[in-house]
Write an enzyme that holds these catalytic residues in place. Structure first.
Site, PDB file in Angstrom:
ATOM      1  N   HIS A 254      -3.529  -5.639   1.271  1.00 52.12           N
ATOM      2  CA  HIS A 254      -3.227  -5.944   2.669  1.00 52.12           C
ATOM      3  C   HIS A 254      -3.667  -7.372   2.980  1.00 52.12           C
ATOM      4  CE1 HIS A 254      -2.148  -1.921   4.120  1.00 52.12           C
ATOM      5  NE2 HIS A 254      -3.165  -1.426   3.418  1.00 52.12           N
TER       6      HIS A 254
ATOM      7  N   CYS B 214       0.833  -1.198   0.000  1.00 50.52           N
ATOM      8  CA  CYS B 214       0.000   0.000   0.000  1.00 50.52           C
ATOM      9  C   CYS B 214       0.873   1.256   0.000  1.00 50.52           C
ATOM     10  CB  CYS B 214      -0.978  -0.041   1.171  1.00 50.52           C
ATOM     11  SG  CYS B 214      -2.377   1.102   0.991  1.00 50.52           S
TER      12      CYS B 214
END
Length: 484
Positions: free
Chosen positions: A438, A336
């Protein structure tokens, strides 16, 4: 309202509220009851994607996500109606019922509590109407008297639900009896009456040595000590709200050292919990180049403020250390915000944080957008080059929470696509990988592919927590908390 409400209050942050609430969710679920967790407001950059109204995905704190799973319930945004995500020392993004709320984000602290309370109250009442038991977690301490007039997380919730409250303290820190007595003394009398018991958490030693402390405390307050919980090492649950945990010793001989850059605005660090359970893997949280030296992997995790953390990375000299690690063939994984930093450039068209060059390890450009991407994702890796080839064609599940949109740099040789849909890339040499997904290490197939290891299932973890409270609460206390 049909549900009995049990509330876990704490003498401080880190006392064990999340841990105990999770254990109680599983304990009551094992009695055949329909259970839901609740926390009015959580301040954390560790969030999970769950169901929201109308099928729109939203965010809640990771602690309530795990508590819902412990309760054998489907996580939804009502379980944590307000999530504050710190973006700086004096500023937090306000997430209401799973969605970013710009107006409340901009509203001063003391004013917005009155605006948020109706949504908090309605979410709690809806859960009470649908369940047999609601396990409520407080925040910080109920004795923060400077915030009493605007606190809707602790005593206002307790009074509204007429919750049967437990007050937990961390005895390992010392001063536990003073913490319990002081908290009780500063609570208003009406809310004191809701306290059903004190809980001593993280006790090491012979419980008989505590006498006559609990008895004297009960004479002073009228509140019994109903449990002395032992120090439980390696219980398998991320630390309370994903609190930074510097312990990362490997089980057995060390074969792999994984270094995670612990920048100031780190987010979703709870996703690395499974790495603590991999035999032969040493987890190292690094803030200096010296701490990165000798690691096999360097992980750049998520960030709630990518630009600020990138500036911090450079100020520490870690940008050069990560680049050197990559040149020497070490594995680099960006997740991310970490992915965004690995690129050539980060572009902020609204000029909120300014533009910045990236680390230049992937041929990518990230542009930040006002709209946040929040979704659950299941996707298969493309064919990858070594050393990441064990992930090739593997179907993995996880979640996305990000503002940035990342694309290949138009003026550079393209990198290898690692995940379709703009979710991941690999550099030409192969050792640098960046993904938006994630939860990679929480996927059993991915963990096994990368390390040949399996982690305990969450059900095993939750049952272990429930076993601890079952063994160490005084007989009959837990059933009495939900009795009519």
């Amino acid at each position: 309202m049909t549900a009995r409400c049990i509330m876990v209050l704490g003498t401080s942050s880190g006392a064990g509220k999340s841990w105990l609430a999770t254990a109680l969710c599983r304990w009551y679920a094992r009695q055949g009851l329909k259970v839901a967790p609740f926390k009015a407001q959580n301040m954390s950059n560790n969030a999970r994607v769950v169901a929201g109204p109308g099928g729109v995905a939203g965010e809640i704190g990771s602690a309530q996500y795990f508590q819902a799973l412990a309760a054998r319930a489907e996580p939804d945004v009502r379980m944590n109606p307000v999530l504050l995500k710190p973006e700086g020392d004096t500023h937090s993004q306000f997430v209401l019922l799973g969605q970013v709320h710009p107006e409340l984000t901009a509203t001063p602290w003391r004013e917005r509590s009155a605006l948020a309370w109706p949504a908090v109250r309605d979410a709690l009442d809806a859960l009470r109407a649908e369940n047999d038991v609601v396990v409520i977690e407080g925040a910080g301490s109920p004795a923060e008297i400077n915030l009493a007039d605007s606190d809707y997380v602790n005593l206002r919730v307790a009074a509204h639900a007429q919750a049967r409250c437990l007050l937990v303290t961390d005895i390992d820190r010392g001063g536990a009896f003073a913490h319990l007595y002081g908290t009780w003394a500063l609570m208003p009398e009406a809310e004191r009456a809701l306290l059903q018991g004190f809980v001593l958490n993280r006790f090491r030693g012979d419980p008989a040595l505590l006498a006559p402390g609990p008895q004297q405390l009960e004479r002073l307050t009228g509140v019994p000590t109903v449990a002395t919980l032992p120090m439980v090492w390696h219980h398998g649950l991320p630390e309370e709200d994903g609190v930074f945990d510097a312990s990362g010793g490997a089980a057995g001989a060390v074969r792999t050292t994984v270094a995670i850059v612990a920048w100031p605005r780190i987010s979703n660090l709870d996703e690395f919990q499974p790495l603590k359970n991999v035999p032969g893997l040493r987890l190292r949280w690094v803030r200096t180049p010296a701490e990165l030296a000798g690691a096999d992997w360097a992980i750049l995790p998520g960030s709630k403020n990518t630009m600020a953390d990138l500036a911090w990375l450079r100020a520490q000299g870690l940008d050069r250390a990560v680049a050197a690690h990559a040149r020497q063939g070490g594995r680099v994984l960006g997740i991310c915000g970490g992915l965004q930093m690995l690129g050539e450039a980060l572009v902020d068209p609204d000029d909120i944080a300014g533009n910045a060059p990236g680390l230049g390890l992937l041929p990518l450009v990230t542009q930040f957008a006002a709209q946040k991407t929040v979704c659950r994702t299941s996707v298969a890796f493309e064919s990858l080059a070594p050393p990441w080839d064990a992930l090739s064609d593997l179907q993995v599940g996880g979640y996305e929470i990000h503002h940035g949109v990342t694309v290949q740099h138009a003026g550079m040789a393209p990198g290898r696509v690692a995940l379709p849909g703009g979710l991941g890339w690999q550099d030409a040499s192969g050792n640098v990988l960046g993904v938006y997904l994630h939860g990679l290490f929480e996927d059993p197939a991915a963990l096994h592919a990368l390390f040949g290891a399996t982690a305990p299932t969450l059900d095993t973890v939750f049952d272990g927590l429930a076993d601890v409270v079952d063994a160490h609460f005084a007989a009959g206390v837990l059933p009495r908390l939900i009795a009519c």
